[in-house]
Design a protein around this motif. Structure first.
Motif, short mmCIF file in Angstrom:
data_model
loop_
_atom_site.label_atom_id
_atom_site.label_comp_id
_atom_site.label_asym_id
_atom_site.label_seq_id
_atom_site.Cartn_x
_atom_site.Cartn_y
_atom_site.Cartn_z
N CYS A 357 48.38 -8.29 -1.82
CA CYS A 357 48.02 -6.88 -0.88
C CYS A 357 49.03 -6.81 -0.36
N HIS A 359 49.68 -7.70 3.17
CA HIS A 359 48.67 -8.38 4.65
C HIS A 359 48.93 -9.86 5.31
N CYS A 377 40.95 -9.84 0.99
CA CYS A 377 41.70 -10.02 2.41
C CYS A 377 40.40 -8.94 3.35
N TYR A 379 41.79 -7.26 5.36
CA TYR A 379 41.67 -5.65 6.31
C TYR A 379 41.61 -5.00 4.71
N CYS A 380 42.20 -4.82 3.53
CA CYS A 380 41.85 -4.26 3.24
C CYS A 380 40.82 -3.72 2.14
#
Ligand code: ZN
Length: 394
Positions: A357, A359, A377, A379-380
């Protein structure tokens, strides 16, 4: 700097007092000795003649005793005066410098009981000492701290120092030998060290006057490999030959004889040799010290703010500062990547990994986040195969 100057002024006063006291002390004692010596000779001659001690002589003797007592007393009280000047230096230090700098680090930093951590600090000090050419001090510290430094580590420093010492005594031999044997790699670094060394040798021949003209001309062949890169400088040196008979110091080329060339060559040699040998020009210890000096005012301010607002506990991590401190371009070396999950700087054993992705997290963090063979992930949060992550090199 103003603070340093203040303390220095007080220090100068003490040194001046100490010097004048020393001279005065020596002079008064010398006079006294002379006086006593004379009296002793008089007494001896009276004793030889067998005459009893005259009233005058006994008076002179008691005067002499008083004089000795007075002089010693005066010297002792003068000495006491110096004490007050010395204590004024102490006061000036207290007044001008912040004595509370210890407060900006937590106590735990220094009482590390881990041997490994102590050794890192000792090693940094030893490396600094080697780099500064204080070889015997470094050896002594190694012995006292039972630190084992192998010869491979010491060797480059020993060699650098040997050559630098020779350069300080204006002996170009060892540096030239080194530069010629490393010519190819120096050229790759775009270094002009070898040319500058040959140039200094040539200038030295010129300075010896017309009788060295032939030798200088034949030495000029050493410039041939550098003709393309240093054409202008070589032209200047050739031009200076015209003034050899007249004396170079009275010619437009007198700048060639400038002593600053020697300081410059020491700098060039240190810089180029260090980068060739993979050493830093400044030791890690001096770099840390200098960055500490830059960071200290900021840290003392932060500490004051933390105390004022009574938000202790903000700064409890012993390995981490509460905010980022700008150290200036001088201390920019290379990019580092700190894992946003584990808050650790990445390393060869724990490199940064780019997820599909986009990151980036560290490999250790990635391994910890794997759940049932899948990675989400943080983050996403895209779900993906952990094996698809790619290592990133900064
Ligand atoms: Zn992501």
């Amino acid at each position: 700097m103003e603070q340093c100057a203040c303390v220095e002024r007080e220090l100068d006063k003490v040194l001046h007092k100490f010097l004048t006291y020393g001279q005065h002390c020596e002079q008064s004692l010398e006079e006294l000795l002379h006086y006593v010596g004379q009296l002793r000779a008089e007494l001896a001659s009276a004793a030889l003649q067998g005459t009893p001690l005259s009233a005058t002589l006994s008076l002179v003797m008691s005067q002499c005793c008083r004089k000795i007592k007075d002089t010693v007393q005066k010297l002792a009280s003068d000495h006491k005066d110096i004490h007050s000047s010395v204590s004024r230096v102490g006061k000036a230090i207290d007044r001008n410098f912040d004595s509370e700098i210890c407060g900006v680090v937590s106590d735990a930093v220094w009482d590390s009981r881990e041997k490994q951590q102590q050794q890192i600090l000792q090693m940094a000090i030893v490396e600094h000492l080697y780099q500064q050419g204080m070889l015997s001090v470094a050896e002594e510290l190694c012995q006292e701290s039972t630190l084992n430094v192998d010869l491979d580590f010491k060797q480059p420093f020993l060699e650098l120092n040997r050559i630098l010492e020779a350069l300080h005594e204006q002996d170009l031999g060892p540096a030239l030998e080194w530069a010629i044997s490393h010519r190819q790699r120096l050229l790759e670094l775009n270094s002009s060290l070898e040319f500058k060394l040959h140039r200094l040798h040539f200038i030295r021949l010129l300075a010896s006057g017309p009788e060295k003209q032939l030798e200088a001309l034949s030495y000029a062949r050493h410039f041939q490999p550098f003709a393309r890169l240093h054409q202008r400088e070589i032209q200047v040196m050739m031009g200076s030959l015209v003034y050899l008979r007249l004396g170079l110091e009275k010619s437009p080329y007198c700048h060639l004889l400038d002593n600053s060339h020697w300081a410059e060559i020491c700098e060039t040699f240190t810089r180029d040799a260090c980068s060739l040998l993979g050493l830093s020009v400044e030791s890690p210890l001096s770099v840390s010290f200098a960055s500490g000096c830059v960071a200290l005012p900021v840290l003392t301010n932060i500490k004051a703010v933390i105390e004022q607002r009574q938000c202790t506990g903000v700064w409890s991590h012993k390995d981490e500062l509460p905010i980022e401190i700008e150290l200036g371009m001088k201390y920019w070396y290379h990019s580092v990547f700190a894992c946003p999950i584990l808050r650790q700087q990445t390393s060869d054993s724990n490199p940064p990994i780019k997820l599909i992705c986009g990151h980036v997290i560290s490999r250790d963090a990635l391994n910890k986040l794997i759940n049932g063979g899948k990675l989400k992930c943080p983050y996403c949060p895209m779900e993906q195969n952990p094996a698809d992550g790619k290592r990133i090199i900064f």
